[in-house]
Design a protein around this motif. Structure first.
Motif, mmCIF file in Angstrom:
data_model
loop_
_atom_site.group_PDB
_atom_site.id
_atom_site.type_symbol
_atom_site.label_atom_id
_atom_site.label_comp_id
_atom_site.label_asym_id
_atom_site.label_seq_id
_atom_site.Cartn_x
_atom_site.Cartn_y
_atom_site.Cartn_z
ATOM 1 N N ASP A 169 5.517 2.187 -4.645
ATOM 2 C CA ASP A 169 5.029 2.092 -5.935
ATOM 3 C C ASP A 169 5.248 0.721 -6.784
ATOM 4 O O ASP A 169 6.348 0.434 -7.058
ATOM 5 C CB ASP A 169 5.647 3.253 -6.687
ATOM 6 C CG ASP A 169 5.056 3.551 -7.914
ATOM 7 O OD1 ASP A 169 4.015 2.692 -8.529
ATOM 8 O OD2 ASP A 169 5.215 4.580 -8.801
ATOM 9 N N GLY A 185 0.674 -1.301 -0.045
ATOM 10 C CA GLY A 185 -0.183 -0.061 0.251
ATOM 11 C C GLY A 185 0.871 1.230 -0.027
ATOM 12 O O GLY A 185 0.091 2.152 -0.224
ATOM 13 N N THR A 186 2.070 1.097 0.200
ATOM 14 C CA THR A 186 3.099 2.300 0.300
ATOM 15 C C THR A 186 4.039 2.320 -0.986
ATOM 16 O O THR A 186 4.095 3.450 -1.593
ATOM 17 C CB THR A 186 3.803 2.431 1.613
ATOM 18 O OG1 THR A 186 2.754 2.459 2.595
ATOM 19 C CG2 THR A 186 4.602 3.534 1.592
ATOM 20 N N SER A 234 -4.739 0.534 -5.769
ATOM 21 C CA SER A 234 -4.758 2.055 -5.256
ATOM 22 C C SER A 234 -3.868 2.963 -6.354
ATOM 23 O O SER A 234 -2.806 3.032 -6.231
ATOM 24 C CB SER A 234 -4.283 2.309 -4.067
ATOM 25 O OG SER A 234 -5.061 1.482 -3.008
ATOM 26 N N TYR A 235 -4.834 3.568 -7.202
ATOM 27 C CA TYR A 235 -4.116 4.356 -8.227
ATOM 28 C C TYR A 235 -4.095 5.785 -7.969
ATOM 29 O O TYR A 235 -5.212 6.652 -7.645
ATOM 30 C CB TYR A 235 -4.963 4.173 -9.418
ATOM 31 C CG TYR A 235 -4.536 4.926 -10.815
ATOM 32 C CD1 TYR A 235 -2.988 4.726 -11.084
ATOM 33 C CD2 TYR A 235 -5.071 5.956 -11.327
ATOM 34 C CE1 TYR A 235 -2.584 5.275 -11.890
ATOM 35 C CE2 TYR A 235 -4.602 6.657 -12.731
ATOM 36 C CZ TYR A 235 -3.643 6.413 -12.876
ATOM 37 O OH TYR A 235 -3.042 6.977 -14.037
ATOM 38 N N THR A 236 -2.913 6.491 -7.867
ATOM 39 C CA THR A 236 -2.878 8.017 -7.571
ATOM 40 C C THR A 236 -2.372 8.771 -8.898
ATOM 41 O O THR A 236 -2.244 9.888 -8.694
ATOM 42 C CB THR A 236 -1.897 8.170 -6.557
ATOM 43 O OG1 THR A 236 -0.591 7.564 -7.137
ATOM 44 C CG2 THR A 236 -2.187 7.468 -5.034
ATOM 45 N N ASN A 258 -2.456 -4.375 -0.948
ATOM 46 C CA ASN A 258 -3.061 -3.136 -1.761
ATOM 47 C C ASN A 258 -1.718 -2.732 -2.404
ATOM 48 O O ASN A 258 -0.700 -2.367 -2.004
ATOM 49 C CB ASN A 258 -2.951 -2.449 -0.432
ATOM 50 C CG ASN A 258 -3.491 -0.907 -1.098
ATOM 51 O OD1 ASN A 258 -3.652 -0.754 -2.139
ATOM 52 N ND2 ASN A 258 -4.020 -0.061 -0.273
ATOM 53 N N TYR A 259 -2.125 -2.751 -3.856
ATOM 54 C CA TYR A 259 -0.883 -2.581 -4.787
ATOM 55 C C TYR A 259 -0.849 -1.113 -5.180
ATOM 56 O O TYR A 259 -1.972 -0.516 -5.715
ATOM 57 C CB TYR A 259 -1.067 -3.298 -5.825
ATOM 58 C CG TYR A 259 -0.834 -4.902 -5.602
ATOM 59 C CD1 TYR A 259 0.462 -5.355 -5.524
ATOM 60 C CD2 TYR A 259 -1.850 -5.616 -5.024
ATOM 61 C CE1 TYR A 259 0.704 -6.715 -4.985
ATOM 62 C CE2 TYR A 259 -1.882 -6.903 -4.814
ATOM 63 C CZ TYR A 259 -0.472 -7.394 -4.812
ATOM 64 O OH TYR A 259 -0.201 -8.719 -4.315
ATOM 65 N N LYS A 260 -0.296 -0.394 -4.667
ATOM 66 C CA LYS A 260 -0.347 1.163 -5.197
ATOM 67 C C LYS A 260 0.352 1.546 -6.591
ATOM 68 O O LYS A 260 1.376 1.043 -6.883
ATOM 69 C CB LYS A 260 0.806 2.039 -4.161
ATOM 70 C CG LYS A 260 0.946 3.586 -4.446
ATOM 71 C CD LYS A 260 1.708 4.265 -3.747
ATOM 72 C CE LYS A 260 1.801 5.751 -4.008
ATOM 73 N NZ LYS A 260 2.685 6.577 -3.118
ATOM 74 N N THR A 261 -0.255 1.980 -7.497
ATOM 75 C CA THR A 261 0.353 2.440 -8.799
ATOM 76 C C THR A 261 0.191 4.077 -9.122
ATOM 77 O O THR A 261 -0.753 4.545 -8.593
ATOM 78 C CB THR A 261 -0.540 1.526 -10.033
ATOM 79 O OG1 THR A 261 -2.099 2.022 -9.849
ATOM 80 C CG2 THR A 261 -0.523 0.116 -9.590
ATOM 81 N N THR A 262 1.149 4.433 -9.834
ATOM 82 C CA THR A 262 1.085 5.793 -10.160
ATOM 83 C C THR A 262 0.925 6.085 -11.795
ATOM 84 O O THR A 262 0.770 7.391 -12.206
ATOM 85 C CB THR A 262 2.501 6.648 -9.445
ATOM 86 O OG1 THR A 262 3.652 5.701 -10.185
ATOM 87 C CG2 THR A 262 2.392 6.405 -8.179
#
Length: 198
Positions: free
Chosen positions: A23, A20-21, A74-76, A51-55
Motif C-alpha cells: 500500500d 503492485g502489492t 491501482s486504487y482499491t 504499479n502503485y497500489k493505493t487504498t
C-alpha cells in the motif's frame, strides 16, 4: 536555487514501492504534501515506472503536478482515486485503475476553494465491468459546490476513459471547462458529457 527549474519529488524517495502489492498511499501523499509545501510556484510529483497500489484518495492541492512514466495507480478504496482540491495543478501520463467498490477515477472540486485551471491529460482512467454498470460511477467528475467554490476552466484532453457508468460529468458550477481528444469506451449511460443540472 534556479527559480526557473520546477522541483521534482520522486514518490520512491518517500517510501513508495510501485510493486503492485504494498500500500503506497501514505508515501505518495507524503510526496504530494512535500511538493505543496516546498514551492508556491509549482512542483512535480513523479511516479517512476511501476504499479502503485493505493487504498485511499490521493489529494492534490494547488500548483502540484502528478506525472507518470508508463506508471499505474491501482486504487482499491471507495470514492475517487484522486481528488484535485486546488488550482493550477495537473495529472499527466498515468494509468489509473479502480476496483469494484470505487466511485471513480478523478474528482475535481472542493467545498472550500475554487478548483480552476487544472489539466488532466494523456491518462488512462479505467474501471471494471461492475463499475461500468453501477449508477453513480464516473471516470472524471468536475463539480463545484457554489459560485465561490466553483470548478471553472479545467481541461481534460487526450485521455482514455473506460468502464464507468458516466465517462465525464460536469456538475454544479462547472462552467467553461474544456474537453478534447478523449476516447470514452464501454460506458453504461453517457460517454462524453453529462450535466446533472440539465
Amino acid at each position: 536555487a534556479d527559480v526557473n527549474v520546477v522541483p521534482v519529488y520522486n514518490v520512491k524517495a518517500y517510501g513508495a514501492t510501485g510493486d503492485g502489492t504494498t500500500d503506497d498511499t501514505a508515501a505518495i501523499q507524503a510526496a504530494i504534501d512535500a511538493a505543496s509545501a516546498g514551492s508556491g510556484l509549482g512542483a512535480i510529483v513523479f511516479f517512476p515506472s511501476g504499479n502503485y497500489k493505493t487504498t485511499a484518495a490521493l489529494t492534490v492541492p494547488s500548483y502540484v503536478i502528478l506525472m507518470g512514466a508508463f506508471s499505474q495507480i491501482s486504487y482499491t478504496g471507495t470514492g475517487y482515486a484522486i481528488t484535485v482540491v486546488g488550482s493550477y495543478g495537473a495529472v499527466r501520463d498515468l494509468a489509473i485503475t479502480v476496483g469494484n467498490t470505487s466511485t471513480g477515477g478523478i474528482y475535481v472540486g472542493s467545498s472550500s476553494a475554487q478548483t480552476s485551471k487544472n489539466i488532466i491529460d494523456r491518462c488512462l482512467i479505467q474501471g471494471t465491468s461492475t463499475t461500468q454498470s453501477t449508477s453513480g460511477t464516473i471516470g472524471v467528475n468536475i463539480n463545484g459546490t457554489d459560485l465561490v467554490n466553483n470548478a471553472y476552466f479545467n481541461t481534460v484532453k487526450d485521455c482514455v476513459i473506460r468502464r464507468f457508468y458516466d465517462g465525464v460529468v460536469l456538475g454544479t458550477q462547472a462552467n467553461g471547462n474544456f474537453l478534447a481528444g478523449n476516447t470514452i469506451e464501454y460506458y453504461y449511460r453517457y460517454g462524453g458529457l453529462y450535466r446533472d443540472w440539465e
